[in-house]
Design an enzyme around this catalytic site. Structure first.
Site, PDB file in Angstrom:
ATOM      1  N   LYS A  64     -11.382 -42.872 -76.763  1.00 24.12           N
ATOM      2  CA  LYS A  64     -12.710 -42.797 -77.221  1.00 24.12           C
ATOM      3  C   LYS A  64     -12.867 -42.700 -78.534  1.00 24.12           C
ATOM      4  O   LYS A  64     -13.483 -43.476 -79.318  1.00 24.12           O
ATOM      5  CB  LYS A  64     -13.690 -41.775 -76.471  1.00 24.12           C
ATOM      6  CG  LYS A  64     -13.755 -41.851 -74.759  1.00 24.12           C
ATOM      7  CD  LYS A  64     -14.735 -41.058 -74.269  1.00 24.12           C
ATOM      8  CE  LYS A  64     -15.043 -40.836 -72.911  1.00 24.12           C
ATOM      9  NZ  LYS A  64     -15.786 -39.977 -72.257  1.00 24.12           N
ATOM     10  N   ALA A  86     -15.310 -36.276 -76.169  1.00 23.25           N
ATOM     11  CA  ALA A  86     -14.898 -35.344 -75.304  1.00 23.25           C
ATOM     12  C   ALA A  86     -14.924 -35.966 -73.960  1.00 23.25           C
ATOM     13  O   ALA A  86     -15.785 -37.162 -73.643  1.00 23.25           O
ATOM     14  CB  ALA A  86     -15.861 -34.433 -75.119  1.00 23.25           C
ATOM     15  N   ASP A  87     -14.318 -35.676 -73.025  1.00 17.00           N
ATOM     16  CA  ASP A  87     -14.234 -36.070 -71.657  1.00 17.00           C
ATOM     17  C   ASP A  87     -14.057 -34.917 -70.816  1.00 17.00           C
ATOM     18  O   ASP A  87     -13.443 -34.083 -70.719  1.00 17.00           O
ATOM     19  CB  ASP A  87     -13.198 -37.182 -71.319  1.00 17.00           C
ATOM     20  CG  ASP A  87     -13.491 -38.140 -70.024  1.00 17.00           C
ATOM     21  OD1 ASP A  87     -14.662 -38.734 -70.253  1.00 17.00           O
ATOM     22  OD2 ASP A  87     -12.667 -38.142 -69.163  1.00 17.00           O
ATOM     23  N   THR A  88     -14.856 -35.048 -69.691  1.00 19.64           N
ATOM     24  CA  THR A  88     -15.044 -34.054 -68.639  1.00 19.64           C
ATOM     25  C   THR A  88     -14.610 -34.592 -67.088  1.00 19.64           C
ATOM     26  O   THR A  88     -14.911 -35.742 -66.827  1.00 19.64           O
ATOM     27  CB  THR A  88     -16.200 -33.286 -68.443  1.00 19.64           C
ATOM     28  OG1 THR A  88     -16.600 -32.836 -69.813  1.00 19.64           O
ATOM     29  CG2 THR A  88     -16.398 -32.395 -67.491  1.00 19.64           C
ATOM     30  N   GLY A 123     -11.645 -32.218 -72.147  1.00 18.45           N
ATOM     31  CA  GLY A 123     -10.841 -32.571 -73.097  1.00 18.45           C
ATOM     32  C   GLY A 123     -11.684 -32.772 -74.427  1.00 18.45           C
ATOM     33  O   GLY A 123     -12.550 -33.563 -74.141  1.00 18.45           O
TER      34      GLY A 123
END
Length: 206
Positions: A64, A86-88, A123
């Site tokens: 991203k 960010a990624d969850t 992250g």
């Protein structure tokens, strides 16, 4: 917490590689005036190709960040550009709970989460002119025992349909949770304390 580097950050164009007003609101809490810029990165990575879930979630966030950074750097002074991505993800053991496909899938997820502990991974990637910085935070989320009626009512509210694990801690879904071990903001999608620490360390040494 960002006071020691605020003078440096104020000179940068800070981009949040996201379309989430929730994440934009979170960075405002710590004094960052970030623009939203959704990434076109195709999230097709296979989590089971990675050594662990932290590596996978960081790789997704990196995809991203790099897509947005490469798109924007053409018209920007690279020295002044900082992209935060960010990624969850939500897990129980080795199973990943992404966004539900439909209401039936949301009911399935919430039924499995009921009375159980799930682990949330967020992250984060900071992409800037000097390179890339990555980190992951985790939190353990304990659900209360939910009845079928409670699960169905929550699903019918529509709140879980666009959220990993079919719940959001910051809305009505917060009432389903009995306790959290770890950073509440990690569960929301952006661990603020760790982000401040990493930004401070990054710009103090560069």
């Amino acid at each position: 917490m960002l006071a020691p580097i605020q003078h440096l950050l104020s000179k940068k164009r800070i981009i949040l590689a996201s379309g989430s007003p929730r994440r934009q609101e979170l960075v405002k809490f710590i004094g960052l005036n970030a623009e939203l810029c959704p990434s076109y990165f195709e999230e097709t990575l296979n989590p089971y190709d990675f050594e662990n879930f932290s590596k996978f979630i960081e790789a997704t966030a990196l995809g991203k960040a790099e897509e947005v950074y490469n798109r924007l750097k053409i018209g920007d002074n690279q020295e002044d550009l900082l992209v935060i991505a960010a990624d969850t993800m939500v897990t129980i053991g080795s199973e990943i709970y992404g966004k539900p496909k439909d209401k039936t899938d949301a009911v399935r997820m919430l039924t499995n989460l009921s009375g159980n502990c799930n682990r949330v991974f967020t992250g984060v990637v900071l992409k800037h002119s000097k390179g890339v910085h990555k980190f992951t935070e985790t939190a353990d989320v304990y659900f209360g025992n939910l009845s079928k009626e409670q699960i169905n009512a929550y699903v019918e509210s529509g709140d879980p349909m666009d959220k990993a694990g079919a719940y959001g801690v910051q809305g009505p879904g917060g009432a389903l949770i009995s306790r959290i071990d770890g950073d509440y903001y990690c569960v929301m999608g952006l661990p603020l304390h760790r982000l401040c620490c990493e930004l401070t360390n990054l710009f103090k040494t560069n």
